[in-house]
Design a protein around this motif. Structure first.
Motif, short mmCIF file in Angstrom:
data_model
loop_
_atom_site.label_atom_id
_atom_site.label_comp_id
_atom_site.label_asym_id
_atom_site.label_seq_id
_atom_site.Cartn_x
_atom_site.Cartn_y
_atom_site.Cartn_z
N ASN A 11 32.97 -71.53 26.19
CA ASN A 11 31.73 -72.18 26.60
C ASN A 11 31.90 -73.03 27.85
O ASN A 11 31.05 -73.86 28.18
CB ASN A 11 31.20 -73.06 25.46
CG ASN A 11 30.79 -72.24 24.25
OD1 ASN A 11 30.21 -71.17 24.38
ND2 ASN A 11 31.12 -72.75 23.07
N ASP A 12 33.00 -72.83 28.55
CA ASP A 12 33.32 -73.69 29.69
C ASP A 12 32.73 -73.21 31.01
O ASP A 12 32.87 -73.89 32.03
CB ASP A 12 34.85 -73.81 29.85
CG ASP A 12 35.50 -74.43 28.62
OD1 ASP A 12 34.82 -75.19 27.92
OD2 ASP A 12 36.69 -74.14 28.36
N ILE A 13 32.10 -72.03 31.01
CA ILE A 13 31.62 -71.45 32.27
C ILE A 13 30.12 -71.70 32.41
O ILE A 13 29.34 -71.31 31.53
CB ILE A 13 31.90 -69.93 32.31
CG1 ILE A 13 33.36 -69.65 31.95
CG2 ILE A 13 31.58 -69.36 33.69
CD1 ILE A 13 33.68 -68.18 31.81
N PRO A 14 29.68 -72.35 33.47
CA PRO A 14 28.24 -72.60 33.66
C PRO A 14 27.46 -71.29 33.75
O PRO A 14 27.94 -70.28 34.27
CB PRO A 14 28.19 -73.36 35.00
CG PRO A 14 29.55 -73.94 35.17
CD PRO A 14 30.50 -72.96 34.54
N LYS A 15 26.24 -71.32 33.23
CA LYS A 15 25.39 -70.13 33.22
C LYS A 15 25.17 -69.59 34.63
O LYS A 15 25.18 -68.38 34.86
CB LYS A 15 24.05 -70.48 32.56
CG LYS A 15 23.05 -69.34 32.56
CD LYS A 15 21.71 -69.77 31.95
CE LYS A 15 20.66 -68.69 32.06
NZ LYS A 15 19.36 -69.12 31.49
N ALA A 16 24.97 -70.49 35.60
CA ALA A 16 24.72 -70.05 36.98
C ALA A 16 25.90 -69.27 37.54
O ALA A 16 25.73 -68.29 38.27
CB ALA A 16 24.41 -71.25 37.86
N ASP A 17 27.11 -69.70 37.19
CA ASP A 17 28.31 -69.00 37.66
C ASP A 17 28.42 -67.62 37.03
O ASP A 17 28.85 -66.67 37.68
CB ASP A 17 29.56 -69.82 37.34
CG ASP A 17 29.64 -71.11 38.15
OD1 ASP A 17 28.83 -71.25 39.10
OD2 ASP A 17 30.49 -71.96 37.85
N ILE A 18 28.04 -67.52 35.77
CA ILE A 18 28.07 -66.22 35.08
C ILE A 18 27.05 -65.27 35.71
O ILE A 18 27.35 -64.11 36.02
CB ILE A 18 27.80 -66.39 33.58
CG1 ILE A 18 28.97 -67.11 32.90
CG2 ILE A 18 27.55 -65.04 32.92
CD1 ILE A 18 30.28 -66.34 32.94
N GLU A 19 25.82 -65.77 35.89
CA GLU A 19 24.78 -64.91 36.44
C GLU A 19 25.11 -64.44 37.85
O GLU A 19 24.73 -63.33 38.25
CB GLU A 19 23.44 -65.64 36.43
CG GLU A 19 22.85 -65.81 35.04
CD GLU A 19 21.40 -66.25 35.08
OE1 GLU A 19 20.93 -66.66 36.16
OE2 GLU A 19 20.74 -66.19 34.02
N ALA A 20 25.82 -65.26 38.60
CA ALA A 20 26.17 -64.88 39.98
C ALA A 20 27.07 -63.65 40.03
O ALA A 20 27.17 -63.00 41.06
CB ALA A 20 26.85 -66.06 40.68
N ARG A 21 27.70 -63.31 38.90
CA ARG A 21 28.57 -62.14 38.86
C ARG A 21 27.78 -60.84 38.84
O ARG A 21 28.30 -59.79 39.20
CB ARG A 21 29.47 -62.20 37.62
CG ARG A 21 30.41 -63.39 37.60
CD ARG A 21 31.24 -63.41 36.32
NE ARG A 21 32.08 -64.59 36.24
CZ ARG A 21 32.88 -64.87 35.21
NH1 ARG A 21 32.94 -64.04 34.17
NH2 ARG A 21 33.62 -65.97 35.21
N TYR A 22 26.52 -60.89 38.38
CA TYR A 22 25.78 -59.64 38.27
C TYR A 22 24.31 -59.73 38.71
O TYR A 22 23.59 -58.74 38.68
CB TYR A 22 25.82 -59.12 36.82
CG TYR A 22 25.21 -60.03 35.79
CD1 TYR A 22 23.86 -59.93 35.44
CD2 TYR A 22 25.98 -60.98 35.13
CE1 TYR A 22 23.30 -60.76 34.49
CE2 TYR A 22 25.44 -61.81 34.16
CZ TYR A 22 24.10 -61.70 33.85
OH TYR A 22 23.55 -62.52 32.90
N LYS A 23 23.87 -60.92 39.17
CA LYS A 23 22.49 -61.09 39.62
C LYS A 23 22.47 -61.80 40.97
O LYS A 23 23.33 -62.64 41.25
CB LYS A 23 21.67 -61.93 38.62
CG LYS A 23 21.29 -61.22 37.35
CD LYS A 23 20.71 -62.20 36.33
CE LYS A 23 19.31 -62.67 36.68
NZ LYS A 23 18.29 -61.65 36.35
N ASN A 24 21.48 -61.46 41.76
CA ASN A 24 21.27 -62.18 43.00
C ASN A 24 20.44 -63.42 42.71
O ASN A 24 19.48 -63.36 41.92
CB ASN A 24 20.54 -61.27 44.01
CG ASN A 24 20.57 -61.80 45.43
OD1 ASN A 24 20.22 -62.94 45.69
ND2 ASN A 24 20.98 -60.96 46.36
#
Length: 645
Positions: free
Chosen positions: A291-304
């Motif tokens: 749970n240590d990864i911010p949602k924005a950082d995760i989404e940046a891997r597959y979404k613009n």
């Protein structure tokens, strides 16, 4: 009566002329029967003195798309074209190359029967002889399990679980079906096409809609490590599969259970959060287990960040990456209907899976059997792109998970119907993109878009019926108005065909790709054909949350006018109709090359050869050890370096 010489000559000329016309007529009849155009037939005729061309050397890769603006979709289309061109240019064109590439990539000899498979695939005009990566990925971990254990599981899983069927091949024929269903019956009709090339084997088949095998990450890494350690290409191998092995099903006495049968270790997980099981197959540092990864950082891997457009379709359906965000937004993940998994690596064949599953994929039965609900027929798609409606359509039932009055809003199909319903979206705001007033052709997020009117004008989405509810579906009476069924002829009148999951994969996807309309796809499931399809080249990918649906539709259909930008009160996006048509045409032409029934036969043949080897006690000592030169003449190669990569 005597015939004079001049009359003889005339008679000879008449007979000769008639013979020539007869030959020509028969030739054209042959062309008509084979369904092939004249030019392609003449191109196959050998010309004395000229070397035969390699089997697909004449194909020309289409020029790349040149974006008209800096919209993320325009940029992604250009990137997809480049990736596809690399894929096209990397194809092996001879048996020599195919064999060489196989050994270099997988560290093993090809399996016994590989030459026959190659000829079979070539005869059926396979487009890419190398692209069977899904098969190799699916079977890799099984090299860590003893073959006799695998054979015991494959032969007897049907005894322990009503959700498993068995297909049994002996002496090049399917001789028995155990615990059968329509799925196994349909698959048998496919296997019968290639059974003459196959050794004795037992196949365990998942009868359920949803996938079965979730091996914990640590166990899977150990399996994969062992597979790598067993790679070798000995100079001499046996060319045939081993015969007379034990642990195959005794066809003559099915009632007598063997002294020992391996336990597949199934456990029930119906109507439970699937991520609780799925995350065990994810790396410890993944978003699903940390749970240590911010949602924005995760989404940046597959979404613009602009419009939420999908940039990496595989990661957008990767449960280790996107799972925590969509676990309460997809019926299978939130409340799966037929979930009976195992944490043990067992050889069970399935039509689809999510990325954490280890089921062995085969081409789904809906793509093979003839069913008017799923088969594409060109006569039902007689409108060219320019004459189709500027609209997106979807029809279906409320499948996807077990629904109650309290949880139905967490189901994916229900969310789709709501988010593009003009009444439901009244007074709602969503994010789309808008062209920047001061920078023509560049875009920024616009979060105040009111989609109700746009949805009313450009979407036709709704349910045709209810199912999978507890205790019944009456709670939908005050929520949704049911729509009439729209068969393919009606759907193909629209430019955009959105395709989403049901209980599992959608059997309509091949037909949508074959159509003259443009397919928009949101899914968490993987299928046999995935490596062949390029997002933003052959179809439009959509997030499983559907938060990008209006960004997608306003790109292709346009919204607003440039004058609206004054004061930033309204959004403006130029209509990209040519881009939509381009994608639809590319998807259609590609489906005709790589998603044919012939391609399904080719895939299944290769799958069962590779499967037979991992089940063989002598799997390290059998295979094809030649260099491929025996097919040089077949491939039209006069010298091995003529078309070498």
């Amino acid at each position: 009566m005597k015939i004079s010489k001049p009359r003889k000559r005339v008679l000879f000329l008449i007979i000769t002329t008639c013979a020539i016309f007869a030959v020509i007529a028969n030739f054209f009849v042959f062309l008509g029967l084979t369904g092939t155009d004249i030019g392609s037939q003449f191109s196959r005729l050998p010309i004395p003195g000229l070397p035969r061309k390699p089997w697909h050397s004449g194909e020309k890769v289409e020029g790349p798309y040149e974006p008209r603006d800096a919209h993320p979709i325009s940029q992604l289309m250009a990137e997809a074209d480049k990736a596809w061109a690399m894929y096209e240019n990397s194809r092996s064109t001879t048996f020599r190359q195919t064999v060489r590439k196989y050994r270099r990539k997988y560290g093993r000899h090809p399996p016994p029967g590989f030459e026959k498979w190659y000829r079979f695939a070539r005869k059926k005009n396979v487009h890419n002889i190398d692209d069977f990566e899904q098969i190799m990925d699916d079977l890799r971990p099984f090299w860590a399990i003893e073959p006799k254990v695998l054979r015991n599981l494959a032969a007897n899983m049907w005894r322990r679980d009503n959700g498993v069927a068995g297909i049994h091949i002996r002496k090049h024929k399917v001789v028995k079906e155990t615990n059968g269903s329509w799925r196994s019956e349909t698959l048998i009709t496919l296997i019968n096409k290639i059974a003459q090339y196959l050794p004795d084997m037992d196949i365990a088949l998942n009868r359920l809609d949803q996938p079965r095998v979730v091996v914990p990450w640590e166990d899977m890494q150990a399996h994969l490590k062992k597979e790598v350690e067993t790679r070798r290409t000995p100079p001499e191998v046996f060319q045939n599969f081993t015969t007379g092995m034990d642990e195959l099903l005794n066809i003559t006495s099915l009632e007598e259970e063997p002294a020992h049968t391996e336990d597949p270790e199934w456990f029930p997980a119906h109507v439970k959060q699937y991520m609780e099981t799925a995350k065990l197959a994810c790396p410890p540092e993944s978003h699903a287990r940390s749970n240590d990864i911010p949602k924005a950082d995760i989404e940046a891997r597959y979404k613009n960040r602009l419009g939420g457009i999908i940039t990496n379709f595989n990661l957008s359906s990767d449960l280790c990456t996107a799972g925590p965000e969509i676990q309460d937004m997809h019926g299978f993940l939130y409340s799966g209907t037929t979930v009976i998994p195992t944490k043990r690596l067992v050889p069970i064949f399935g039509e689809c899976k999510v990325n954490v599953n280890s089921d062995i994929l085969f081409p789904a039965n809906m793509y093979w059997k003839h069913d008017d609900r799923y088969d594409y027929d060109e006569k039902h798609d007689n409108l060219d792109w320019e004459h189709k409606l500027d609209s997106m359509i979807w029809r279906g039932v409320t499948s996807g998970g077990t629904q109650t009055a309290d949880n139905w809003q967490k189901m994916h199909r229900q969310r789709l119907v709501k988010i593009v319903n003009s009444t439901q979206m009244a007074n709602q705001e969503v994010r789309i993109l808008t062209e920047q007033p001061e920078k023509k052709g560049e875009f920024e997020n616009f979060r105040q878009f009111h989609p109700s009117e746009f949805a009313a004008n450009h979407t036709d989405v709704g349910f045709t019926g209810t199912m999978s509810c507890v205790p019944d579906c009456s709670f939908y009476n005050d929520v949704f108005t049911m729509k009439s069924i729209a068969p393919f002829p009606e759907q193909f009148k629209q430019k955009f065909l959105v395709d989403v999951d049901g209980h599992s994969f959608s059997g309509r996807w091949h037909a949508f790709l074959e159509s003259k309309s443009l397919g928009i796809k949101a899914t968490i499931f993987r299928e046999w054909h995935d490596s062949r399809l390029f997002a933003w080249r052959h179809f439009v990918p959509m997030d499983n949350r559907y938060d990008d649906v209006y960004s997608i539709l306003t790109y292709f259909l346009g919204v607003g006018t440039p004058l609206d930008q004054e004061g930033h009160e309204d959004a403006y996006v130029m209509k990209h109709d040519a881009e939509g048509k381009r994608l639809a045409n590319q998807g259609r032409e590609w489906a005709k090359k790589v998603l044919r029934r012939d391609d399904i036969e080719i895939y299944m043949f290769r799958l069962l050869l590779e499967y037979a080897r991992i089940m063989d006690d002598n799997r390290d000592r059998i295979g094809y050890a030649g260099d491929g030169s025996e097919l040089d003449k077949y491939d039209g190669v006069s010298h091995p370096d003529d078309v070498a990569h």
